[in-house]
Design a protein around this motif. Structure first.
Motif, PDB file in Angstrom:
ATOM      1  N   ALA A  59       0.827  -1.205   0.000  1.00  0.00           N
ATOM      2  CA  ALA A  59       0.000   0.000   0.000  1.00  0.00           C
ATOM      3  C   ALA A  59       0.863   1.258   0.000  1.00  0.00           C
ATOM      4  CB  ALA A  59      -0.919   0.006   1.221  1.00  0.00           C
ATOM      5  N   LYS A  60       0.350   2.316  -0.609  1.00  0.00           N
ATOM      6  CA  LYS A  60       1.004   3.623  -0.631  1.00  0.00           C
ATOM      7  C   LYS A  60       0.161   4.601   0.194  1.00  0.00           C
ATOM      8  CE  LYS A  60       4.075   1.993  -3.476  1.00  0.00           C
ATOM      9  NZ  LYS A  60       5.467   1.717  -3.008  1.00  0.00           N
ATOM     10  N   ASP A  61       0.682   5.806   0.356  1.00  0.00           N
ATOM     11  CA  ASP A  61      -0.042   6.845   1.088  1.00  0.00           C
ATOM     12  C   ASP A  61      -0.480   6.332   2.457  1.00  0.00           C
ATOM     13  OD1 ASP A  61      -1.076   9.370   1.451  1.00  0.00           O
ATOM     14  OD2 ASP A  61      -3.030   8.875   0.603  1.00  0.00           O
ATOM     15  N   VAL A  62       0.462   5.691   3.150  1.00  0.00           N
ATOM     16  CA  VAL A  62       0.179   5.044   4.435  1.00  0.00           C
ATOM     17  C   VAL A  62       0.460   6.023   5.572  1.00  0.00           C
ATOM     18  CG1 VAL A  62       0.780   3.096   5.921  1.00  0.00           C
ATOM     19  CG2 VAL A  62       0.778   2.816   3.439  1.00  0.00           C
ATOM     20  N   TYR A 389       5.978  -4.049   7.190  1.00  0.00           N
ATOM     21  CA  TYR A 389       6.591  -3.025   6.331  1.00  0.00           C
ATOM     22  C   TYR A 389       5.535  -2.427   5.416  1.00  0.00           C
ATOM     23  CZ  TYR A 389       8.888  -0.964   2.313  1.00  0.00           C
ATOM     24  OH  TYR A 389       9.247  -0.087   1.315  1.00  0.00           O
ATOM     25  N   ALA A 390       5.613  -1.109   5.208  1.00  0.00           N
ATOM     26  CA  ALA A 390       4.770  -0.444   4.208  1.00  0.00           C
ATOM     27  C   ALA A 390       5.412   0.873   3.800  1.00  0.00           C
ATOM     28  CB  ALA A 390       3.360  -0.196   4.744  1.00  0.00           C
ATOM     29  N   ASN A 391       5.543   1.084   2.504  1.00  0.00           N
ATOM     30  CA  ASN A 391       5.918   2.377   1.927  1.00  0.00           C
ATOM     31  C   ASN A 391       7.169   2.976   2.567  1.00  0.00           C
ATOM     32  OD1 ASN A 391       5.463   4.400   0.018  1.00  0.00           O
ATOM     33  ND2 ASN A 391       4.324   5.663   1.455  1.00  0.00           N
ATOM     34  N   GLY A 392       8.196   2.143   2.705  1.00  0.00           N
ATOM     35  CA  GLY A 392       9.482   2.644   3.193  1.00  0.00           C
ATOM     36  C   GLY A 392       9.641   2.697   4.692  1.00  0.00           C
ATOM     37  N   GLU A 422      -4.005   2.134  24.525  1.00  0.00           N
ATOM     38  CA  GLU A 422      -4.801   0.938  24.799  1.00  0.00           C
ATOM     39  C   GLU A 422      -3.915  -0.282  24.568  1.00  0.00           C
ATOM     40  OE1 GLU A 422      -8.263   0.988  22.314  1.00  0.00           O
ATOM     41  OE2 GLU A 422      -8.941   2.936  23.027  1.00  0.00           O
ATOM     42  N   PRO A 423      -4.089  -1.356  25.336  1.00  0.00           N
ATOM     43  CA  PRO A 423      -3.228  -2.531  25.165  1.00  0.00           C
ATOM     44  C   PRO A 423      -3.428  -3.208  23.810  1.00  0.00           C
ATOM     45  CG  PRO A 423      -5.011  -2.985  26.704  1.00  0.00           C
ATOM     46  CD  PRO A 423      -5.070  -1.525  26.426  1.00  0.00           C
ATOM     47  N   VAL A 424      -2.298  -3.615  23.198  1.00  0.00           N
ATOM     48  CA  VAL A 424      -2.320  -4.236  21.875  1.00  0.00           C
ATOM     49  C   VAL A 424      -1.419  -5.469  21.883  1.00  0.00           C
ATOM     50  CG1 VAL A 424      -1.818  -3.964  19.414  1.00  0.00           C
ATOM     51  CG2 VAL A 424      -2.696  -2.014  20.729  1.00  0.00           C
ATOM     52  N   ALA A 425      -1.934  -6.596  21.413  1.00  0.00           N
ATOM     53  CA  ALA A 425      -1.128  -7.802  21.206  1.00  0.00           C
ATOM     54  C   ALA A 425      -1.191  -8.273  19.763  1.00  0.00           C
ATOM     55  CB  ALA A 425      -1.591  -8.920  22.135  1.00  0.00           C
ATOM     56  N   ALA A 426      -2.230  -7.868  19.017  1.00  0.00           N
ATOM     57  CA  ALA A 426      -2.375  -8.247  17.615  1.00  0.00           C
ATOM     58  C   ALA A 426      -1.363  -7.489  16.758  1.00  0.00           C
ATOM     59  CB  ALA A 426      -3.797  -7.933  17.137  1.00  0.00           C
ATOM     60  N   SER A 427      -1.012  -8.054  15.626  1.00  0.00           N
ATOM     61  CA  SER A 427      -0.137  -7.361  14.684  1.00  0.00           C
ATOM     62  C   SER A 427      -0.954  -6.371  13.856  1.00  0.00           C
ATOM     63  CB  SER A 427       0.552  -8.368  13.760  1.00  0.00           C
ATOM     64  OG  SER A 427       1.347  -9.268  14.513  1.00  0.00           O
ATOM     65  N   PRO A 428      -0.358  -5.247  13.453  1.00  0.00           N
ATOM     66  CA  PRO A 428      -1.092  -4.288  12.630  1.00  0.00           C
ATOM     67  C   PRO A 428      -1.305  -4.814  11.218  1.00  0.00           C
ATOM     68  CG  PRO A 428       1.179  -3.581  12.907  1.00  0.00           C
ATOM     69  CD  PRO A 428       0.997  -4.793  13.781  1.00  0.00           C
ATOM     70  N   VAL A 429      -2.270  -4.226  10.522  1.00  0.00           N
ATOM     71  CA  VAL A 429      -2.617  -4.592   9.145  1.00  0.00           C
ATOM     72  C   VAL A 429      -2.681  -3.303   8.329  1.00  0.00           C
ATOM     73  CG1 VAL A 429      -4.459  -5.499   7.675  1.00  0.00           C
ATOM     74  CG2 VAL A 429      -3.907  -6.648   9.834  1.00  0.00           C
ATOM     75  N   ILE A 430      -2.070  -3.300   7.152  1.00  0.00           N
ATOM     76  CA  ILE A 430      -2.136  -2.131   6.272  1.00  0.00           C
ATOM     77  C   ILE A 430      -2.661  -2.558   4.915  1.00  0.00           C
ATOM     78  CG2 ILE A 430      -0.822  -0.332   5.097  1.00  0.00           C
ATOM     79  CD1 ILE A 430       1.045  -0.228   7.468  1.00  0.00           C
ATOM     80  N   VAL A 431      -3.812  -2.002   4.537  1.00  0.00           N
ATOM     81  CA  VAL A 431      -4.468  -2.343   3.272  1.00  0.00           C
ATOM     82  C   VAL A 431      -5.012  -1.071   2.639  1.00  0.00           C
ATOM     83  CG1 VAL A 431      -6.281  -3.708   2.179  1.00  0.00           C
ATOM     84  CG2 VAL A 431      -5.158  -4.596   4.209  1.00  0.00           C
ATOM     85  N   ASP A 432      -4.691  -0.871   1.365  1.00  0.00           N
ATOM     86  CA  ASP A 432      -5.293   0.213   0.595  1.00  0.00           C
ATOM     87  C   ASP A 432      -5.128   1.565   1.291  1.00  0.00           C
ATOM     88  OD1 ASP A 432      -6.595   1.183  -1.645  1.00  0.00           O
ATOM     89  OD2 ASP A 432      -8.593   0.965  -0.780  1.00  0.00           O
ATOM     90  N   GLY A 433      -3.941   1.808   1.855  1.00  0.00           N
ATOM     91  CA  GLY A 433      -3.659   3.083   2.486  1.00  0.00           C
ATOM     92  C   GLY A 433      -4.204   3.251   3.887  1.00  0.00           C
ATOM     93  N   THR A 434      -4.857   2.213   4.426  1.00  0.00           N
ATOM     94  CA  THR A 434      -5.429   2.288   5.772  1.00  0.00           C
ATOM     95  C   THR A 434      -4.717   1.312   6.697  1.00  0.00           C
ATOM     96  OG1 THR A 434      -7.603   2.934   4.937  1.00  0.00           O
ATOM     97  CG2 THR A 434      -7.531   2.027   7.154  1.00  0.00           C
ATOM     98  N   LEU A 435      -4.366   1.794   7.882  1.00  0.00           N
ATOM     99  CA  LEU A 435      -3.785   0.942   8.914  1.00  0.00           C
ATOM    100  C   LEU A 435      -4.898   0.535   9.873  1.00  0.00           C
ATOM    101  CD1 LEU A 435      -0.479   1.365  10.811  1.00  0.00           C
ATOM    102  CD2 LEU A 435      -2.561   0.999  12.105  1.00  0.00           C
ATOM    103  N   TYR A 436      -5.080  -0.785  10.036  1.00  0.00           N
ATOM    104  CA  TYR A 436      -6.049  -1.307  10.992  1.00  0.00           C
ATOM    105  C   TYR A 436      -5.282  -1.797  12.214  1.00  0.00           C
ATOM    106  CZ  TYR A 436      -9.279  -1.095   7.087  1.00  0.00           C
ATOM    107  OH  TYR A 436     -10.054  -0.652   6.033  1.00  0.00           O
ATOM    108  N   LEU A 437      -5.619  -1.223  13.355  1.00  0.00           N
ATOM    109  CA  LEU A 437      -4.934  -1.542  14.601  1.00  0.00           C
ATOM    110  C   LEU A 437      -5.967  -2.049  15.591  1.00  0.00           C
ATOM    111  CD1 LEU A 437      -2.113  -1.424  15.880  1.00  0.00           C
ATOM    112  CD2 LEU A 437      -2.656   0.877  16.681  1.00  0.00           C
ATOM    113  N   ARG A 438      -5.766  -3.279  16.022  1.00  0.00           N
ATOM    114  CA  ARG A 438      -6.724  -3.922  16.922  1.00  0.00           C
ATOM    115  C   ARG A 438      -6.170  -3.906  18.356  1.00  0.00           C
ATOM    116  NH1 ARG A 438      -8.753  -9.463  17.617  1.00  0.00           N
ATOM    117  NH2 ARG A 438     -10.128  -9.308  19.427  1.00  0.00           N
ATOM    118  N   SER A 439      -6.825  -3.190  19.248  1.00  0.00           N
ATOM    119  CA  SER A 439      -6.449  -3.191  20.655  1.00  0.00           C
ATOM    120  C   SER A 439      -7.374  -4.140  21.406  1.00  0.00           C
ATOM    121  CB  SER A 439      -6.554  -1.778  21.244  1.00  0.00           C
ATOM    122  OG  SER A 439      -7.913  -1.427  21.461  1.00  0.00           O
TER     123      SER A 439
END
Length: 450
Positions: A59-62, A389-392, A422-439
């Motif tokens: 993804a770009k524009d992250v 990794y995303a966009n450098g 907020e507590p986070v144990a899940a790994s982040p996800v980056i799709v179509d310029g959007t970062l999804y962060l699950r706490s």
């Protein structure tokens, strides 16, 4: 003057014209198909570590900067905790979670659910996978630890009590089995956390614990066993347990499963599960650590498989084309004697290997030689999430919700430090310029301001 053509000349002309038309149609079709595939690839994160199981987003524009409010498109409160990473297919997000219900309900009696959420932040459906949960509030140990996986038509979810399900995208159950009932009770210090690997028509699953060391292939549409391999080991005590997930190694000459746990990393045939090679020496007998349970999973790129261990142990770079016992052979390209991540899996990008230790130290190695390029401190807190990794940039997520964005490359530079507190144990996800962060509290969609 009138031109006269023979029948053969006319036939040749028509054939040439038709050929040109067909070539143009084929080129156009191939171009459209490639564009469609590229578009699908950029909009999908179909398994735990992304489309190629390597933590790489195209993804770009992250976004690189955010807070609880800045650059947040939406925040969806979740019904309970979970360490599983969401997966995304176009406009749908799937994740497993505890469902705590009313505040007066005891935590150890809460449900585990599979949720479908739209990329607009709205719950589409929720299905109960288990009527009870096990774990302690505030830790990663509950049944919602393995991550779902999807092929764009169905979603598969595995949870820590052995339940494995397949649903279609409308939330209709296709099948439901329990691997603990089928293959024996799980005996682990914590909970079963291995995420199934989906490839073509099979689900590949590893069950490594004190009662069994199994590698299994199931029919993805029925849940029926295709093959089962009894993996051998001489591990003892807690070393008999593994919380790793299988990965696929694939290049023009090879295609096999990589399994990590019980003191060994092994390669297995996709056809029948038979062992191709194994590498030991990860927990040497002369200095045996009886609590050397493996959590971080390997990662692969063409020509290299990077194998982490535990307890500040070694990291090994292996060639994929070995046979038999490859311990301390020419198939071991390099070895970092200590400094392994304990939980986060490694990341490989552009000839560099990144290792995020549990204390927040980031180690960067040359992928060809294993030479240390740097070891630098980021956020000094427990890290459970695997880097992506995303966009450098490399994204490192700490347990307290702090995400450090580090510039990719041979020189260390922190670009930004962000927190959702907020507590986070899940790994982040980056799709179509959007970062999804699950706490533990919510699912965030984070993107650049337009």
């Amino acid at each position: 003057m009138k031109m006269k053509f023979s029948l053969n000349q006319i036939t040749t002309f028509l054939c040439l014209t038709l050929s040109i038309l067909l070539v143009n149609v084929c080129v156009h079709t191939i171009s459209v198909t490639n564009i469609a595939h590229a578009d699908d690839h950029s909009k999908n994160w179909n398994q735990w570590r992304g489309p190629n199981n390597d933590g790489i987003s195209h993804a770009k524009d992250v976004p690189t900067e955010w807070s609880q409010t800045e650059n947040v498109r939406w925040r969806l409160p979740l019904p309970g905790e979970g360490a599983s990473t969401p997966v995304v297919w176009q406009d749908k997000i799937f994740l497993t979670s505890a469902d705590e219900g009313p505040p007066e309900e005891p935590y150890d009696e809460t449900k585990i659910v599979l949720m479908c959420v739209s990329t607009a932040g709205e719950i589409q459906w929720k299905r109960t996978l288990s009527d009870n949960n096990r774990g302690s509030r505030g830790d990663e140990v509950n049944y919602a630890a393995p991550s779902p996986t999807t092929d764009g038509k169905h979603v598969w979810a595995f949870i820590g009590n052995g339940t494995l399900v397949c649903y279609d995208f409308q939330g209709e159950l296709v099948w439901n089995i329990n691997l603990e009932e089928r293959y024996g009770r799980f005996r682990l210090g914590f909970l079963m956390s291995s995420t199934p690997l989906l490839y073509k028509d099979k689900l590949y699953i590893t069950l490594i614990h004190s009662n069994a060391w199994l590698v299994i292939a199931l029919n993805k549409m029925t849940g029926e066993e295709i093959w089962k391999h009894d993996r051998q080991s001489d591990a003892t005590r807690e070393c008999e347990h593994a919380y790793t997930s299988p990965i696929l190694y694939k290049d023009t000459n090879h295609e096999f499963l990589v399994v990590h746990g019980a003191d060994y990393v092994t390669a297995h045939s996709l056809d029948d599960g038979s062992e191709i090679w194994r590498c030991g020496g990860l927990n040497p007998l002369f200095n045996y650590n009886s609590s050397f349970r493996l959590v971080a999973s390997p990662v692969a790129t063409e020509g290299l498989i990077v194998v982490p261990t535990a307890k500040n142990g070694p990291v090994v770079g292996l060639a994929p084309n070995g046979k038999g016992d490859i311990t301390d052979t020419e198939w071991q390209i390099w070895k970092l004697q200590n400094g392994t991540p304990d939980v986060p899996s490694p990341l490989i990008h552009d000839g560099l290997v990144y290792l995020c230790r549990e204390n927040g130290d980031l180690i960067c190695l040359d992928a060809k030689t294993g030479d240390l390029l740097y070891r630098e401190r980021t956020h000094r807190h427990r890290h459970r999430s695997s880097p992506i990794y995303a966009n450098g940039h490399i994204y490192l997520t700490a347990r307290d919700g702090v995400v450090n964005v580090v510039k990719a490359g041979r020189d260390f530079e922190i670009v930004a430090t962000n927190s959702i507190d907020e507590p986070v144990a899940a790994s982040p996800v980056i799709v179509d310029g959007t970062l999804y962060l699950r706490s533990y509290d919510a699912l965030y969609a984070i993107s650049q301001k337009k």
